[in-house]
Design a protein around this motif. Structure first.
Motif, PDB file in Angstrom:
ATOM      1  N   ALA A 137       0.816  -1.218   0.000  1.00  0.00           N
ATOM      2  CA  ALA A 137       0.000   0.000   0.000  1.00  0.00           C
ATOM      3  C   ALA A 137       0.851   1.271   0.000  1.00  0.00           C
ATOM      4  CB  ALA A 137      -0.935   0.002   1.217  1.00  0.00           C
ATOM      5  N   GLY A 138       2.150   1.119  -0.103  1.00  0.00           N
ATOM      6  CA  GLY A 138       3.041   2.282  -0.044  1.00  0.00           C
ATOM      7  C   GLY A 138       2.843   3.256  -1.186  1.00  0.00           C
ATOM      8  N   THR A 139       2.463   2.765  -2.358  1.00  0.00           N
ATOM      9  CA  THR A 139       2.130   3.645  -3.483  1.00  0.00           C
ATOM     10  C   THR A 139       0.830   3.159  -4.112  1.00  0.00           C
ATOM     11  OG1 THR A 139       3.216   2.406  -5.274  1.00  0.00           O
ATOM     12  CG2 THR A 139       4.602   3.874  -3.965  1.00  0.00           C
ATOM     13  N   ALA A 140       0.185   4.037  -4.837  1.00  0.00           N
ATOM     14  CA  ALA A 140      -1.080   3.663  -5.478  1.00  0.00           C
ATOM     15  C   ALA A 140      -0.882   2.537  -6.482  1.00  0.00           C
ATOM     16  CB  ALA A 140      -1.694   4.885  -6.157  1.00  0.00           C
ATOM     17  N   LEU A 141       0.236   2.570  -7.198  1.00  0.00           N
ATOM     18  CA  LEU A 141       0.472   1.546  -8.211  1.00  0.00           C
ATOM     19  C   LEU A 141       0.723   0.179  -7.594  1.00  0.00           C
ATOM     20  CD1 LEU A 141       0.821   0.780 -11.163  1.00  0.00           C
ATOM     21  CD2 LEU A 141       3.229   1.499 -10.997  1.00  0.00           C
ATOM     22  N   THR A 142       1.584   0.118  -6.568  1.00  0.00           N
ATOM     23  CA  THR A 142       1.839  -1.183  -5.942  1.00  0.00           C
ATOM     24  C   THR A 142       0.604  -1.692  -5.201  1.00  0.00           C
ATOM     25  OG1 THR A 142       2.868  -0.039  -4.043  1.00  0.00           O
ATOM     26  CG2 THR A 142       4.341  -0.897  -5.742  1.00  0.00           C
ATOM     27  N   ALA A 143      -0.200  -0.783  -4.667  1.00  0.00           N
ATOM     28  CA  ALA A 143      -1.446  -1.204  -4.013  1.00  0.00           C
ATOM     29  C   ALA A 143      -2.389  -1.828  -5.020  1.00  0.00           C
ATOM     30  CB  ALA A 143      -2.110  -0.006  -3.340  1.00  0.00           C
ATOM     31  N   ALA A 183      -3.646  -5.798  -5.278  1.00  0.00           N
ATOM     32  CA  ALA A 183      -5.085  -6.115  -5.203  1.00  0.00           C
ATOM     33  C   ALA A 183      -5.498  -7.173  -6.204  1.00  0.00           C
ATOM     34  CB  ALA A 183      -5.898  -4.839  -5.407  1.00  0.00           C
ATOM     35  N   VAL A 184      -4.711  -7.336  -7.275  1.00  0.00           N
ATOM     36  CA  VAL A 184      -5.079  -8.317  -8.301  1.00  0.00           C
ATOM     37  C   VAL A 184      -4.123  -9.505  -8.355  1.00  0.00           C
ATOM     38  CG1 VAL A 184      -6.314  -6.628  -9.683  1.00  0.00           C
ATOM     39  CG2 VAL A 184      -3.868  -6.973 -10.086  1.00  0.00           C
ATOM     40  N   VAL A 185      -3.305  -9.657  -7.317  1.00  0.00           N
ATOM     41  CA  VAL A 185      -2.426 -10.823  -7.244  1.00  0.00           C
ATOM     42  C   VAL A 185      -3.278 -12.093  -7.201  1.00  0.00           C
ATOM     43  CG1 VAL A 185      -0.859 -12.091  -5.712  1.00  0.00           C
ATOM     44  CG2 VAL A 185      -0.440  -9.682  -6.203  1.00  0.00           C
ATOM     45  N   ARG A 186      -2.930 -13.045  -8.008  1.00  0.00           N
ATOM     46  CA  ARG A 186      -3.701 -14.290  -8.109  1.00  0.00           C
ATOM     47  C   ARG A 186      -3.577 -15.128  -6.842  1.00  0.00           C
ATOM     48  NH1 ARG A 186      -0.611 -16.305 -13.288  1.00  0.00           N
ATOM     49  NH2 ARG A 186       1.014 -15.458 -11.948  1.00  0.00           N
ATOM     50  N   ASP A 187      -4.719 -15.495  -6.310  1.00  0.00           N
ATOM     51  CA  ASP A 187      -4.781 -16.421  -5.160  1.00  0.00           C
ATOM     52  C   ASP A 187      -3.880 -15.982  -4.004  1.00  0.00           C
ATOM     53  OD1 ASP A 187      -6.490 -18.137  -6.639  1.00  0.00           O
ATOM     54  OD2 ASP A 187      -4.729 -18.997  -7.637  1.00  0.00           O
ATOM     55  N   HIS A 188      -3.698 -14.686  -3.849  1.00  0.00           N
ATOM     56  CA  HIS A 188      -2.867 -14.158  -2.760  1.00  0.00           C
ATOM     57  C   HIS A 188      -1.462 -14.755  -2.784  1.00  0.00           C
ATOM     58  CE1 HIS A 188      -6.409 -12.233  -1.148  1.00  0.00           C
ATOM     59  NE2 HIS A 188      -7.052 -13.377  -1.220  1.00  0.00           N
ATOM     60  N   ASP A 189      -0.924 -15.005  -3.973  1.00  0.00           N
ATOM     61  CA  ASP A 189       0.393 -15.629  -4.143  1.00  0.00           C
ATOM     62  C   ASP A 189       1.474 -14.691  -3.606  1.00  0.00           C
ATOM     63  OD1 ASP A 189       2.872 -16.510  -5.129  1.00  0.00           O
ATOM     64  OD2 ASP A 189       1.977 -17.417  -6.894  1.00  0.00           O
ATOM     65  N   VAL A 190       2.162 -15.121  -2.547  1.00  0.00           N
ATOM     66  CA  VAL A 190       3.134 -14.243  -1.894  1.00  0.00           C
ATOM     67  C   VAL A 190       4.320 -13.945  -2.797  1.00  0.00           C
ATOM     68  CG1 VAL A 190       4.401 -16.123  -0.752  1.00  0.00           C
ATOM     69  CG2 VAL A 190       4.412 -13.830   0.246  1.00  0.00           C
ATOM     70  N   LEU A 191       4.745 -14.895  -3.628  1.00  0.00           N
ATOM     71  CA  LEU A 191       5.873 -14.642  -4.514  1.00  0.00           C
ATOM     72  C   LEU A 191       5.497 -13.675  -5.634  1.00  0.00           C
ATOM     73  CD1 LEU A 191       7.618 -18.123  -4.771  1.00  0.00           C
ATOM     74  CD2 LEU A 191       8.401 -16.081  -3.561  1.00  0.00           C
ATOM     75  N   GLU A 192       4.250 -13.728  -6.076  1.00  0.00           N
ATOM     76  CA  GLU A 192       3.809 -12.757  -7.078  1.00  0.00           C
ATOM     77  C   GLU A 192       3.762 -11.355  -6.472  1.00  0.00           C
ATOM     78  OE1 GLU A 192       0.074 -11.839 -10.107  1.00  0.00           O
ATOM     79  OE2 GLU A 192       0.291 -13.841  -9.260  1.00  0.00           O
ATOM     80  N   LEU A 203       6.507  -6.094  -5.844  1.00  0.00           N
ATOM     81  CA  LEU A 203       7.122  -5.121  -4.935  1.00  0.00           C
ATOM     82  C   LEU A 203       8.522  -4.736  -5.386  1.00  0.00           C
ATOM     83  CD1 LEU A 203       5.999  -6.232  -1.373  1.00  0.00           C
ATOM     84  CD2 LEU A 203       5.884  -3.903  -2.281  1.00  0.00           C
ATOM     85  N   PHE A 204       9.347  -5.723  -5.761  1.00  0.00           N
ATOM     86  CA  PHE A 204      10.694  -5.324  -6.135  1.00  0.00           C
ATOM     87  C   PHE A 204      10.765  -4.801  -7.572  1.00  0.00           C
ATOM     88  CE2 PHE A 204      11.585  -9.944  -7.232  1.00  0.00           C
ATOM     89  CZ  PHE A 204      12.098  -9.770  -8.516  1.00  0.00           C
ATOM     90  N   THR A 205       9.774  -5.088  -8.381  1.00  0.00           N
ATOM     91  CA  THR A 205       9.745  -4.522  -9.727  1.00  0.00           C
ATOM     92  C   THR A 205       9.271  -3.076  -9.719  1.00  0.00           C
ATOM     93  OG1 THR A 205       9.299  -6.705 -10.660  1.00  0.00           O
ATOM     94  CG2 THR A 205       8.819  -4.817 -12.059  1.00  0.00           C
ATOM     95  N   LEU A 206       8.299  -2.772  -8.878  1.00  0.00           N
ATOM     96  CA  LEU A 206       7.676  -1.451  -8.865  1.00  0.00           C
ATOM     97  C   LEU A 206       8.032  -0.607  -7.640  1.00  0.00           C
ATOM     98  CD1 LEU A 206       4.074  -2.574  -9.881  1.00  0.00           C
ATOM     99  CD2 LEU A 206       5.799  -1.573 -11.393  1.00  0.00           C
ATOM    100  N   GLY A 207       8.550  -1.243  -6.590  1.00  0.00           N
ATOM    101  CA  GLY A 207       8.650  -0.580  -5.299  1.00  0.00           C
ATOM    102  C   GLY A 207       9.938   0.180  -5.074  1.00  0.00           C
TER     103      GLY A 207
END
Length: 442
Positions: free
Chosen positions: A393-399, A403-412, A417-421
């Protein structure tokens, strides 16, 4: 002096860490994660880790629980190559390595002859590390011993695990930054005696790179290494083609750039070689056999146009690769931004960086490179409880992406996060279970 709190605390949130190198095949058993986990910390070390539902009922009422549900808790990042005095030259325009040093770096480093300047800069530098989730770092200082004193004293005050060293440089540099072999030896030895092994601090013998040290100075560095086998070694190797050619002209007897350091006894365990872009197969095999490690510095290699790090070739040789920001040629203190560029560097070579391997490179790989895997790098019981709390939730884009991560996949989520954060996605950084930086605090 920083003192570890004896009061037990617990961190609650989505927890993920590496037990070993997952490789590029994504070894699922190399990771351990809990969607709603609890990290119990006693005397600054991990006491227990597991599902919150199982551990919370047994916790004594007096234990403070830091509730980070909805956030990702990973081990504190380990940066294996960064320049303390280059905070003022990051994002300096338009040069390759050798010209960049002359134009920007050497004038900035001259200012550290004044202890007060170093004491003013050290808190700024360490605050940048902490706000980006870095809890362990290997740093180069300047030729001035007081630059090491300033940095390590500030790190000690914070309770950080930091390794640093005075640069050795007695030729091909401005006179105002030049030392000599015997003075460099004496000053380095005094710094080792003053700092190495004190609290969470350690010392690194630090030739800047082979061209700026005479053979007499490299011999003195090797003597220090023999006399202090538990001390670190840090330097640069095979970063830039022009630099490699220069080394060949200065040391015509050496088989390669790396061979120069090997000749003087500087290739060993706890030796970290930054860049390693232009090593050949013989060099990579020798690096692996010696127990030394490489620091992969993607943002600086791209910024200076130096070349692309070949992770697959290093893996095939059995060499240890770690990750580094290399500020100030590196363009960010953020290990998230550094991972994003590492991913692209490898893509350009037809290689891949899986989310699991990325987490490993930023945490446990660095700990292993530094010989600290029994102390930091993951959350196994007994490890020092350094952690970073990441918030999508740190930025609007990462939030939105989370929100659309499949099946709450932690690796996704971690990959996004490291691509956009960046530092905006760091909610808190913990050193030995104590909050050392929290978003909104500075």
């Amino acid at each position: 002096m920083h003192e570890t709190s004896s009061r037990p605390v617990a961190l609650r949130g989505r927890i993920l860490h590496c037990l070993r190198d997952p490789g590029d095949g994504g070894d699922a058993g190399a990771l351990e994660g809990f969607d709603d986990g609890l990290l119990l910390i006693e005397h600054g070390r991990v006491a227990r880790l597991g599902p919150a539902a199982e551990l919370l009922p047994g916790l004594p009422a007096h234990i403070e629980v830091h509730d980070h549900r909805g956030r990702l808790i990973v081990p504190g990042f380990v940066d294996t190559h960064i320049h303390f005095p280059q905070i003022d030259v990051i994002a300096s325009y338009g040069e390759q390595l050798l010209e960049w040093l002359e134009r920007y770096v050497f004038p900035a480093e001259r200012r550290f002859e004044d202890l007060a300047h170093g004491q003013a800069m050290a808190p700024l530098f360490l605050d940048q590390l902490l706000r980006n989730g870095t809890t362990t770092a290997l740093a180069l200082c300047t030729v001035h011993p007081q630059s090491v004193d300033a940095l390590l004293a500030a790190a000690q005050q914070r309770g950080m695990r930091l390794i640093a060293g005075k640069v050795l440089m007695d030729r091909h540099c401005p006179e105002f930054l030049r030392d000599d072999p015997e003075r460099a030896y004496r000053e380095s030895k005094a710094l080792i005696e003053r700092w190495h092994g004190v609290d969470r601090l350690a010392y690194a013998i630090t030739p800047r790179f082979a061209p700026t040290s005479t053979e007499a100075q490299l011999e003195a560095a090797g003597r220090l290494a023999r006399e202090h086998p538990d001390v670190y070694v840090q330097t640069h190797v095979a970063e830039n083609r022009k630099e490699v050619a220069w080394v060949a002209s200065l040391f015509p007897w050496a088989r390669s750039y790396l061979d120069v350091y090997d000749h003087y006894g500087l290739l060993r365990e706890r030796a970290i070689y930054a860049h390693c872009v232009w090593l050949d197969a013989v060099d990579r095999a020798r690096l692996a056999a010696s127990g030394a490690a490489a620091a992969f510095c993607p943002t600086s290699n791209l910024f200076l146009g130096s070349g692309l790090y070949d992770l697959a070739a290093m893996d095939a040789a059995g060499a240890c690769s770690s990750l580094a920001t290399d500020v100030g040629a590196g363009t960010s203190y953020s290990m998230l931004r550094t991972l994003a560029e590492a991913y692209k560097v490898l893509q350009l070579q037809g290689q891949r960086l899986t989310p699991a391997r990325a987490l490993y490179l930023a945490t446990l790989a660095g700990a292993r490179a530094l010989g600290l895997a029994g102390r930091v790098g993951n959350f196994e019981p007994g490890r020092e409880a350094d952690a970073v709390v990441l918030d999508s939730a740190g930025t609007a884009l990462t939030a939105r992406r989370a929100a659309v991560v499949r099946d709450h996949d932690v690796l996704e989520e971690w990959f996004a996060l490291f691509t956009l954060g960046d530092d905006r996605n760091v909610a808190a950084t913990y050193l030995q279970g104590a909050a050392a930086w929290e978003r909104g605090s500075a």
